[in-house]
Design a protein around this motif. Structure first.
Motif, PDB file in Angstrom:
ATOM      1  N   MET A  69      30.594  72.656  37.440  1.00  0.00           N
ATOM      2  CA  MET A  69      30.966  72.676  36.026  1.00  0.00           C
ATOM      3  C   MET A  69      29.743  72.608  35.123  1.00  0.00           C
ATOM      4  O   MET A  69      29.727  73.223  34.059  1.00  0.00           O
ATOM      5  CB  MET A  69      31.942  71.535  35.715  1.00  0.00           C
ATOM      6  N   GLU A  70      28.710  71.882  35.536  1.00  0.00           N
ATOM      7  CA  GLU A  70      27.485  71.824  34.728  1.00  0.00           C
ATOM      8  C   GLU A  70      26.861  73.212  34.592  1.00  0.00           C
ATOM      9  O   GLU A  70      26.485  73.629  33.499  1.00  0.00           O
ATOM     10  CB  GLU A  70      26.464  70.874  35.360  1.00  0.00           C
ATOM     11  N   THR A  71      26.754  73.925  35.693  1.00  0.00           N
ATOM     12  CA  THR A  71      26.178  75.268  35.660  1.00  0.00           C
ATOM     13  C   THR A  71      27.090  76.226  34.914  1.00  0.00           C
ATOM     14  O   THR A  71      26.606  77.102  34.178  1.00  0.00           O
ATOM     15  CB  THR A  71      25.886  75.770  37.087  1.00  0.00           C
ATOM     16  N   ALA A  72      28.400  76.072  35.050  1.00  0.00           N
ATOM     17  CA  ALA A  72      29.335  76.937  34.316  1.00  0.00           C
ATOM     18  C   ALA A  72      29.155  76.771  32.809  1.00  0.00           C
ATOM     19  O   ALA A  72      29.145  77.758  32.064  1.00  0.00           O
ATOM     20  CB  ALA A  72      30.778  76.633  34.726  1.00  0.00           C
ATOM     21  N   VAL A  73      28.980  75.534  32.356  1.00  0.00           N
ATOM     22  CA  VAL A  73      28.749  75.281  30.921  1.00  0.00           C
ATOM     23  C   VAL A  73      27.447  75.937  30.478  1.00  0.00           C
ATOM     24  O   VAL A  73      27.388  76.628  29.458  1.00  0.00           O
ATOM     25  CB  VAL A  73      28.736  73.763  30.618  1.00  0.00           C
ATOM     26  N   GLU A  74      26.393  75.755  31.258  1.00  0.00           N
ATOM     27  CA  GLU A  74      25.081  76.323  30.922  1.00  0.00           C
ATOM     28  C   GLU A  74      25.146  77.848  30.878  1.00  0.00           C
ATOM     29  O   GLU A  74      24.610  78.488  29.964  1.00  0.00           O
ATOM     30  CB  GLU A  74      24.040  75.850  31.947  1.00  0.00           C
ATOM     31  N   GLN A  75      25.810  78.466  31.852  1.00  0.00           N
ATOM     32  CA  GLN A  75      25.905  79.929  31.888  1.00  0.00           C
ATOM     33  C   GLN A  75      26.770  80.463  30.754  1.00  0.00           C
ATOM     34  O   GLN A  75      26.459  81.511  30.181  1.00  0.00           O
ATOM     35  CB  GLN A  75      26.418  80.401  33.252  1.00  0.00           C
ATOM     36  N   ALA A  76      27.837  79.772  30.425  1.00  0.00           N
ATOM     37  CA  ALA A  76      28.679  80.202  29.304  1.00  0.00           C
ATOM     38  C   ALA A  76      27.856  80.239  28.017  1.00  0.00           C
ATOM     39  O   ALA A  76      27.939  81.195  27.236  1.00  0.00           O
ATOM     40  CB  ALA A  76      29.887  79.279  29.150  1.00  0.00           C
ATOM     41  N   GLU A  77      27.041  79.202  27.814  1.00  0.00           N
ATOM     42  CA  GLU A  77      26.180  79.161  26.627  1.00  0.00           C
ATOM     43  C   GLU A  77      25.141  80.282  26.667  1.00  0.00           C
ATOM     44  O   GLU A  77      24.923  80.975  25.675  1.00  0.00           O
ATOM     45  CB  GLU A  77      25.489  77.800  26.514  1.00  0.00           C
ATOM     46  N   ARG A  78      24.512  80.473  27.830  1.00  0.00           N
ATOM     47  CA  ARG A  78      23.471  81.494  27.962  1.00  0.00           C
ATOM     48  C   ARG A  78      24.016  82.899  27.729  1.00  0.00           C
ATOM     49  O   ARG A  78      23.372  83.728  27.106  1.00  0.00           O
ATOM     50  CB  ARG A  78      22.832  81.419  29.343  1.00  0.00           C
ATOM     51  N   PHE A  79      25.233  83.171  28.246  1.00  0.00           N
ATOM     52  CA  PHE A  79      25.801  84.507  28.120  1.00  0.00           C
ATOM     53  C   PHE A  79      26.640  84.695  26.860  1.00  0.00           C
ATOM     54  O   PHE A  79      27.152  85.770  26.598  1.00  0.00           O
ATOM     55  CB  PHE A  79      26.634  84.846  29.355  1.00  0.00           C
ATOM     56  N   GLY A  80      26.803  83.633  26.079  1.00  0.00           N
ATOM     57  CA  GLY A  80      27.495  83.739  24.803  1.00  0.00           C
ATOM     58  C   GLY A  80      28.998  83.928  24.898  1.00  0.00           C
ATOM     59  O   GLY A  80      29.592  84.649  24.097  1.00  0.00           O
ATOM     60  N   HIS A  81      29.607  83.286  25.871  1.00  0.00           N
ATOM     61  CA  HIS A  81      31.070  83.335  25.950  1.00  0.00           C
ATOM     62  C   HIS A  81      31.621  81.942  26.250  1.00  0.00           C
ATOM     63  O   HIS A  81      30.872  80.982  26.393  1.00  0.00           O
ATOM     64  CB  HIS A  81      31.561  84.387  26.948  1.00  0.00           C
ATOM     65  N   SER A  82      32.933  81.848  26.338  1.00  0.00           N
ATOM     66  CA  SER A  82      33.584  80.552  26.490  1.00  0.00           C
ATOM     67  C   SER A  82      33.447  80.011  27.920  1.00  0.00           C
ATOM     68  O   SER A  82      33.231  80.772  28.875  1.00  0.00           O
ATOM     69  CB  SER A  82      35.070  80.674  26.153  1.00  0.00           C
ATOM     70  N   LEU A  83      33.606  78.707  28.038  1.00  0.00           N
ATOM     71  CA  LEU A  83      33.636  78.075  29.354  1.00  0.00           C
ATOM     72  C   LEU A  83      34.804  78.628  30.165  1.00  0.00           C
ATOM     73  O   LEU A  83      34.690  78.843  31.377  1.00  0.00           O
ATOM     74  CB  LEU A  83      33.753  76.549  29.212  1.00  0.00           C
ATOM     75  N   GLN A  84      35.924  78.891  29.500  1.00  0.00           N
ATOM     76  CA  GLN A  84      37.082  79.444  30.195  1.00  0.00           C
ATOM     77  C   GLN A  84      36.745  80.781  30.847  1.00  0.00           C
ATOM     78  O   GLN A  84      37.114  81.047  31.987  1.00  0.00           O
ATOM     79  CB  GLN A  84      38.272  79.598  29.234  1.00  0.00           C
ATOM     80  N   ARG A  85      36.039  81.647  30.102  1.00  0.00           N
ATOM     81  CA  ARG A  85      35.673  82.950  30.643  1.00  0.00           C
ATOM     82  C   ARG A  85      34.739  82.782  31.842  1.00  0.00           C
ATOM     83  O   ARG A  85      34.888  83.455  32.850  1.00  0.00           O
ATOM     84  CB  ARG A  85      35.007  83.812  29.561  1.00  0.00           C
ATOM     85  N   LYS A 144      33.993  67.263  30.737  1.00  0.00           N
ATOM     86  CA  LYS A 144      35.435  67.103  30.521  1.00  0.00           C
ATOM     87  C   LYS A 144      36.118  68.444  30.779  1.00  0.00           C
ATOM     88  O   LYS A 144      35.685  69.470  30.263  1.00  0.00           O
ATOM     89  CB  LYS A 144      35.699  66.637  29.093  1.00  0.00           C
ATOM     90  N   ILE A 145      37.164  68.418  31.564  1.00  0.00           N
ATOM     91  CA  ILE A 145      37.882  69.648  31.894  1.00  0.00           C
ATOM     92  C   ILE A 145      38.816  69.981  30.729  1.00  0.00           C
ATOM     93  O   ILE A 145      39.729  69.208  30.417  1.00  0.00           O
ATOM     94  CB  ILE A 145      38.695  69.492  33.207  1.00  0.00           C
ATOM     95  N   PRO A 146      38.584  71.127  30.077  1.00  0.00           N
ATOM     96  CA  PRO A 146      39.427  71.493  28.927  1.00  0.00           C
ATOM     97  C   PRO A 146      40.887  71.714  29.328  1.00  0.00           C
ATOM     98  O   PRO A 146      41.177  72.152  30.445  1.00  0.00           O
ATOM     99  CB  PRO A 146      38.816  72.808  28.430  1.00  0.00           C
ATOM    100  N   THR A 147      41.770  71.424  28.401  1.00  0.00           N
ATOM    101  CA  THR A 147      43.188  71.679  28.609  1.00  0.00           C
ATOM    102  C   THR A 147      43.380  73.159  28.940  1.00  0.00           C
ATOM    103  O   THR A 147      42.801  74.024  28.289  1.00  0.00           O
ATOM    104  CB  THR A 147      43.984  71.326  27.336  1.00  0.00           C
ATOM    105  N   GLY A 148      44.162  73.423  29.935  1.00  0.00           N
ATOM    106  CA  GLY A 148      44.474  74.798  30.306  1.00  0.00           C
ATOM    107  C   GLY A 148      43.535  75.407  31.332  1.00  0.00           C
ATOM    108  O   GLY A 148      43.804  76.494  31.842  1.00  0.00           O
ATOM    109  N   LEU A 149      42.422  74.733  31.650  1.00  0.00           N
ATOM    110  CA  LEU A 149      41.464  75.318  32.597  1.00  0.00           C
ATOM    111  C   LEU A 149      42.054  75.415  34.005  1.00  0.00           C
ATOM    112  O   LEU A 149      41.857  76.411  34.696  1.00  0.00           O
ATOM    113  CB  LEU A 149      40.162  74.521  32.623  1.00  0.00           C
ATOM    114  N   ARG A 150      42.798  74.400  34.409  1.00  0.00           N
ATOM    115  CA  ARG A 150      43.432  74.454  35.729  1.00  0.00           C
ATOM    116  C   ARG A 150      44.426  75.621  35.806  1.00  0.00           C
ATOM    117  O   ARG A 150      44.491  76.327  36.815  1.00  0.00           O
ATOM    118  CB  ARG A 150      44.121  73.129  36.044  1.00  0.00           C
ATOM    119  N   MET A 151      45.177  75.819  34.736  1.00  0.00           N
ATOM    120  CA  MET A 151      46.126  76.942  34.694  1.00  0.00           C
ATOM    121  C   MET A 151      45.371  78.268  34.777  1.00  0.00           C
ATOM    122  O   MET A 151      45.800  79.193  35.469  1.00  0.00           O
ATOM    123  CB  MET A 151      46.962  76.885  33.415  1.00  0.00           C
TER     124      MET A 151
END
Length: 182
Positions: A112-128, A29-36
């Motif tokens: 987006m799947e890899t972005a979610v996995e990397q955000a978790e691995r690196f300990g930061h938000s999906l937005q970052r 699911k694309i979080p609100t504000g991600l496109r912005m």
């Protein structure tokens, strides 16, 4: 469509930056504000690089299966990757949209799947993570490369982090993967 204003010697110049975002996946699911945020990242890179004129950029959000297929077709690599860049220019010369006069920088494809996995691995938000991948890919569209692991790679990393800091998304990890994670 976004605009930014550059002031030089009393002149006001308005450049149009068109970022076309398409979501071709249904897994995340694309979080609100991600496109912005993606648009803000594109703008920040162009401003930092003092890129002149109006531009168009396409950003497509896909899943791992889709990006693996693209990676195999265009890079002969049968593996999932986080982001792909397809520049439309070379040596500072870009195709131009005949209707708008905007330079067509190219396409960015983010898994987006890899972005979610990397955000978790690196300990930061999906937005970052998505912001970082967008900034990284925008630099590729502008001609930067990091394949030699040398000075270009270091320059790209510095520019990526500068954009992330400007957007209020500074690094929270060093991106070092521990041996057991490899």
């Amino acid at each position: 469509m976004f605009f930014f204003i550059i002031l030089k010697k009393g002149m006001v110049k308005m450049d149009k930056i068109k970022v076309i975002i398409t979501n071709k996946q249904k897994d995340i699911k694309i979080p609100t504000g991600l496109r912005m945020l993606i648009r803000r990242c594109c703008n920040a890179v162009l401003k930092m690089e003092e890129f002149p004129g109006s531009v168009e950029v396409s950003v497509t959000l896909v899943n791992d299966k889709q990006i693996k297929e693209l990676n195999a077709i265009y890079r002969n690599k049968d593996s999932v990757t986080d982001v792909l860049s397809f520049p439309m220019g070379e040596n500072g010369k870009y195709d131009t949209d005949p209707d708008t006069g905007a330079k067509i920088l190219g396409d960015i494809v983010i898994s987006m799947e890899t972005a979610v996995e990397q955000a978790e691995r690196f300990g930061h938000s999906l937005q970052r993570e998505v912001g970082y991948l967008t900034a990284h890919s925008m630099l590729h569209l502008l001609g930067y490369d990091h394949e030699d692991n040398g000075l270009q790679r270091l320059r790209m990393r510095e520019k990526e982090e500068k954009v992330m800091t400007l957007l209020g998304l500074p690094s929270s990890s060093s991106y070092v993967i521990k041996d057991e994670e490899q």
